[in-house]
Design a protein around this motif. Structure first.
Motif, PDB file in Angstrom:
ATOM      1  N   UNK A  73       7.285  -2.823  -0.885  1.00  0.00           N
ATOM      2  CA  UNK A  73       6.874  -3.395  -2.169  1.00  0.00           C
ATOM      3  C   UNK A  73       5.807  -4.474  -2.040  1.00  0.00           C
ATOM      4  N   UNK A  74       5.501  -4.912  -0.813  1.00  0.00           N
ATOM      5  CA  UNK A  74       4.411  -5.869  -0.631  1.00  0.00           C
ATOM      6  C   UNK A  74       3.846  -5.716   0.764  1.00  0.00           C
ATOM      7  N   UNK A  75       2.560  -6.042   0.886  1.00  0.00           N
ATOM      8  CA  UNK A  75       1.890  -6.113   2.177  1.00  0.00           C
ATOM      9  C   UNK A  75       0.998  -7.341   2.156  1.00  0.00           C
ATOM     10  N   UNK A  76       0.617  -7.832   3.336  1.00  0.00           N
ATOM     11  CA  UNK A  76      -0.307  -8.962   3.417  1.00  0.00           C
ATOM     12  C   UNK A  76      -1.089  -8.846   4.713  1.00  0.00           C
ATOM     13  N   UNK A  77      -2.343  -9.296   4.683  1.00  0.00           N
ATOM     14  CA  UNK A  77      -3.267  -9.147   5.802  1.00  0.00           C
ATOM     15  C   UNK A  77      -3.666 -10.515   6.328  1.00  0.00           C
ATOM     16  N   UNK A  97      -5.726 -13.568   8.143  1.00  0.00           N
ATOM     17  CA  UNK A  97      -7.086 -14.015   7.840  1.00  0.00           C
ATOM     18  C   UNK A  97      -8.130 -13.397   8.760  1.00  0.00           C
ATOM     19  N   UNK A  98      -7.738 -13.093   9.998  1.00  0.00           N
ATOM     20  CA  UNK A  98      -8.687 -12.493  10.941  1.00  0.00           C
ATOM     21  C   UNK A  98      -8.724 -10.974  10.836  1.00  0.00           C
ATOM     22  N   UNK A  99      -8.053 -10.422   9.839  1.00  0.00           N
ATOM     23  CA  UNK A  99      -7.999  -8.974   9.603  1.00  0.00           C
ATOM     24  C   UNK A  99      -7.351  -8.216  10.752  1.00  0.00           C
ATOM     25  N   UNK A 100      -6.546  -8.899  11.551  1.00  0.00           N
ATOM     26  CA  UNK A 100      -5.945  -8.250  12.723  1.00  0.00           C
ATOM     27  C   UNK A 100      -4.557  -7.707  12.452  1.00  0.00           C
ATOM     28  N   UNK A 101      -3.728  -8.455  11.703  1.00  0.00           N
ATOM     29  CA  UNK A 101      -2.343  -8.046  11.520  1.00  0.00           C
ATOM     30  C   UNK A 101      -2.026  -7.785  10.048  1.00  0.00           C
ATOM     31  N   UNK A 102      -1.393  -6.657   9.815  1.00  0.00           N
ATOM     32  CA  UNK A 102      -0.901  -6.321   8.486  1.00  0.00           C
ATOM     33  C   UNK A 102       0.611  -6.445   8.488  1.00  0.00           C
ATOM     34  N   UNK A 103       1.147  -7.176   7.509  1.00  0.00           N
ATOM     35  CA  UNK A 103       2.595  -7.367   7.385  1.00  0.00           C
ATOM     36  C   UNK A 103       3.109  -6.495   6.244  1.00  0.00           C
ATOM     37  N   UNK A 104       4.188  -5.771   6.511  1.00  0.00           N
ATOM     38  CA  UNK A 104       4.699  -4.757   5.598  1.00  0.00           C
ATOM     39  C   UNK A 104       6.156  -5.066   5.271  1.00  0.00           C
ATOM     40  N   UNK A 105       6.453  -5.306   3.989  1.00  0.00           N
ATOM     41  CA  UNK A 105       7.795  -5.681   3.549  1.00  0.00           C
ATOM     42  C   UNK A 105       8.551  -4.453   3.063  1.00  0.00           C
ATOM     43  N   UNK A 106       9.629  -4.106   3.749  1.00  0.00           N
ATOM     44  CA  UNK A 106      10.468  -2.957   3.389  1.00  0.00           C
ATOM     45  C   UNK A 106      11.699  -3.481   2.658  1.00  0.00           C
ATOM     46  N   UNK A 107      11.590  -3.579   1.355  1.00  0.00           N
ATOM     47  CA  UNK A 107      12.638  -4.204   0.537  1.00  0.00           C
ATOM     48  C   UNK A 107      13.931  -3.394   0.564  1.00  0.00           C
ATOM     49  N   UNK A 108      13.850  -2.099   0.815  1.00  0.00           N
ATOM     50  CA  UNK A 108      15.045  -1.258   0.820  1.00  0.00           C
ATOM     51  C   UNK A 108      15.824  -1.324   2.115  1.00  0.00           C
ATOM     52  N   UNK A 109      15.146  -1.155   3.242  1.00  0.00           N
ATOM     53  CA  UNK A 109      15.828  -1.152   4.540  1.00  0.00           C
ATOM     54  C   UNK A 109      16.021  -2.551   5.105  1.00  0.00           C
ATOM     55  N   UNK A 110      15.219  -3.523   4.643  1.00  0.00           N
ATOM     56  CA  UNK A 110      15.350  -4.890   5.135  1.00  0.00           C
ATOM     57  C   UNK A 110      14.413  -5.235   6.274  1.00  0.00           C
ATOM     58  N   UNK A 111      13.466  -4.359   6.576  1.00  0.00           N
ATOM     59  CA  UNK A 111      12.533  -4.638   7.668  1.00  0.00           C
ATOM     60  C   UNK A 111      11.307  -5.392   7.168  1.00  0.00           C
ATOM     61  N   UNK A 112      10.822  -6.312   8.007  1.00  0.00           N
ATOM     62  CA  UNK A 112       9.488  -6.876   7.850  1.00  0.00           C
ATOM     63  C   UNK A 112       8.739  -6.453   9.107  1.00  0.00           C
ATOM     64  N   UNK A 113       7.709  -5.644   8.934  1.00  0.00           N
ATOM     65  CA  UNK A 113       7.006  -5.062  10.071  1.00  0.00           C
ATOM     66  C   UNK A 113       5.613  -5.664  10.210  1.00  0.00           C
ATOM     67  N   UNK A 114       5.190  -5.809  11.467  1.00  0.00           N
ATOM     68  CA  UNK A 114       3.857  -6.317  11.777  1.00  0.00           C
ATOM     69  C   UNK A 114       3.074  -5.218  12.500  1.00  0.00           C
ATOM     70  N   UNK A 115       1.886  -4.908  11.991  1.00  0.00           N
ATOM     71  CA  UNK A 115       1.032  -3.905  12.607  1.00  0.00           C
ATOM     72  C   UNK A 115      -0.293  -4.536  13.036  1.00  0.00           C
ATOM     73  N   UNK A 116      -0.757  -4.169  14.213  1.00  0.00           N
ATOM     74  CA  UNK A 116      -2.107  -4.512  14.634  1.00  0.00           C
ATOM     75  C   UNK A 116      -3.050  -3.515  13.963  1.00  0.00           C
ATOM     76  N   UNK A 117      -3.901  -4.014  13.072  1.00  0.00           N
ATOM     77  CA  UNK A 117      -4.835  -3.143  12.346  1.00  0.00           C
ATOM     78  C   UNK A 117      -6.274  -3.493  12.716  1.00  0.00           C
ATOM     79  N   UNK A 176       5.394 -11.495   0.449  1.00  0.00           N
ATOM     80  CA  UNK A 176       5.025 -12.005   1.778  1.00  0.00           C
ATOM     81  C   UNK A 176       3.785 -12.881   1.660  1.00  0.00           C
ATOM     82  N   UNK A 177       3.792 -14.018   2.364  1.00  0.00           N
ATOM     83  CA  UNK A 177       2.587 -14.840   2.435  1.00  0.00           C
ATOM     84  C   UNK A 177       2.392 -15.363   3.849  1.00  0.00           C
ATOM     85  N   UNK A 178       1.126 -15.390   4.282  1.00  0.00           N
ATOM     86  CA  UNK A 178       0.759 -15.762   5.640  1.00  0.00           C
ATOM     87  C   UNK A 178      -0.066 -17.042   5.608  1.00  0.00           C
TER      88      UNK A 178
END
Length: 464
Positions: free
Chosen positions: A323-327, A329-349, A387-389
């Motif tokens: 339900x939310x994502x955030x990037x 400032x250096x455009x390197x990491x995308x944070x992905x909020x999984x409101x259903x399963x309870x995961x907060x995931x970090x991806x190198x983008x 999510x806020x970074x």
């Protein structure tokens, strides 16, 4: 001779913003789902050296009840340094706080005391409807020449939704932004590529399809939002629509690259009607058109019927519900909020077309109910939502409530509010700050977080 100087929290580039001093307070929109007590902006101490660290140190209540405070923002930000519409002497001083249900907009002054903002103006829904033709203001973004507000309904609360502008000093509602909306009807988020004169919008639904909760027939009928719209930012005209297809529903949060020379961004799709998965898509410039590519798919997790709410029992699976994502400032990491399963995931983008999972934590969740080191309750409800970074990318904050009428559809046993913080490794990896857990007062639920001096979803930049 005295001279004017730009607000010190305005940065010409994201690189400079990332070098700024750490935030000491966070502002959090909190609402009463029963609509009996006024909603509020809570101030949370996020200074690790403070005695009141991780505590709510002040609350500014709204003057009415039933607003459903949602996505709010600053009156002005780093985009005021852009050469095409310079306003360098405006201050990042006021929080612009809309009520999604009431259509009322509150202006809070943070300058006298950043730890205790005060309401200085309230714009009633009749004024917004009269001057802009819109209701249900949802998202606030500070732009080079004013405040952009994405609204989900027209003056009657139907479609089309769209965007209106406000003056970032007087807060007068200027009027509807669109000159030619083309086929756009549904609205949700709005953001831009200033360096490419392009505005992007996404879709949810008209107010009658979500204000009392998601409607299964509308969802299964693929009638919620599934499109991105691209606009000429200067001419305010619709240019292109990209339809994700009828199996993809709820195309939500827009996160363009912070570097203004880059013409790409990320958007989340909450659910697939085919397999209950969530997905992340990259939009990008392809010749003289815009295109999208699905770059992440997060599958649903098998679950027994007795673990699931009525809405999901027949599927025998727990959807991730991104339900939310955030990037960062250096455009390197995308944070992905999984409101259903309870995961907060970090991806190198770093490569926006080939994300790599670099970190994951779990808290709450429909089935897992995972706890936190500092939580008193061993089974937490809700899950990572807004999510806020921090500007330097070292701290990630998130809360657990989605929307008053939707929370009980997925968490029917009740949702107790909380806010947590993660520590992020610049090389990749995330972990809970074991000392930071805000057990939210029971009458309210927390939603959007804004950080002192700006954050990774508040500002846009004109220089790389």
């Amino acid at each position: 001779m005295a001279t004017w100087k730009p607000d010190p929290s305005f940065y010409p580039s994201p690189r400079m913003a990332a070098k700024a001093a750490p935030e000491t307070v966070a502002y959090v929109a909190a609402f009463d789902p029963d609509r009996k007590k006024p909603d509020a902006i809570a101030v949370v101490d996020v200074d690790p050296g403070s005695r009141s660290y991780s505590k709510i140190i002040h609350t500014t209540p709204m003057p009415n009840t039933g607003d459903e405070l949602h996505h709010f923002g600053w009156n002005a930000c780093s985009s005021c340094l852009c050469p095409n519409a310079p306003h360098p002497h405006v201050e990042r001083r006021y929080l612009v706080v809309p009520g999604l249900r009431s259509s009322r907009i509150h202006i809070l002054d943070t300058k006298p005391d950043a730890r205790a903002p005060k309401i200085v103006k309230v714009i009633e829904p009749e004024e917004v409807a009269d001057k802009a033709g819109y209701t249900r203001p949802h998202t606030v973004h500070c732009g080079p020449e004013g405040i952009y507000v994405a609204a989900l309904g027209n003056r009657e609360g139907k479609g089309p939704g769209g965007i209106f502008l406000m003056d970032h000093e007087t807060f007068d509602v200027r009027g509807q932004w669109e000159m030619d909306r083309g086929p756009q009807h549904l609205a949700y988020d709005a953001w831009w590529h200033l360096g490419h004169d392009t505005l992007v919008t996404s879709e949810w639904g008209t107010p009658d399809t979500f204000e009392n909760g998601l409607i299964p027939e509308v969802l299964l009928g693929a009638q919620y939002g599934r499109r991105l719209h691209f606009w000429d930012l200067h001419k305010r005209k619709h240019l292109q629509t990209i339809d994700f297809g009828d199996k993809y529903q709820l195309v939500f949060e827009l996160r363009p690259a912070h570097d203004p020379t880059k013409a790409y961004g990320f958007v989340n799709c909450v659910i697939s009607l085919e397999n209950l998965s969530s997905s992340i898509w990259t939009w990008y410039r392809d010749g003289d058109k815009w295109a999208v590519k699905k770059v992440i798919e997060i599958p649903a997790e098998p679950a027994s019927e007795d673990q699931l709410p009525p809405m999901l029992k027949g599927f025998k699976a727990c959807p991730p519900l991104v339900t939310d994502i955030d990037l960062s400032m250096d455009d390197k990491f995308l944070y992905v909020a999984c409101w259903g399963t309870g995961d907060l995931q970090q991806y190198d983008v770093s490569d926006p077309f080939k994300p790599k999972l670099t970190g994951k934590v779990r808290i709450g969740g429909i089935v897992s109910k995972a706890t936190h080191p500092a939580a008193k309750n061993g089974a937490l409800s809700g899950g990572p939502q807004m999510v806020e970074i921090s500007r330097d990318g070292r701290r990630v904050y998130f809360t657990n409530s989605l929307y008053g009428a939707i929370d009980p559809q997925f968490y029917p046993d009740g949702l107790e509010g909380w806010m947590v913080k993660l520590d992020a490794d610049p090389k990749g990896g995330i972990a809970f700050d074991s000392q930071f857990f805000v057990d939210w007062p029971a009458s309210h639920r927390p939603h959007q977080v804004r950080l002192e001096g700006g954050d990774c979803s508040s500002d846009s930049y004109c220089y790389p």
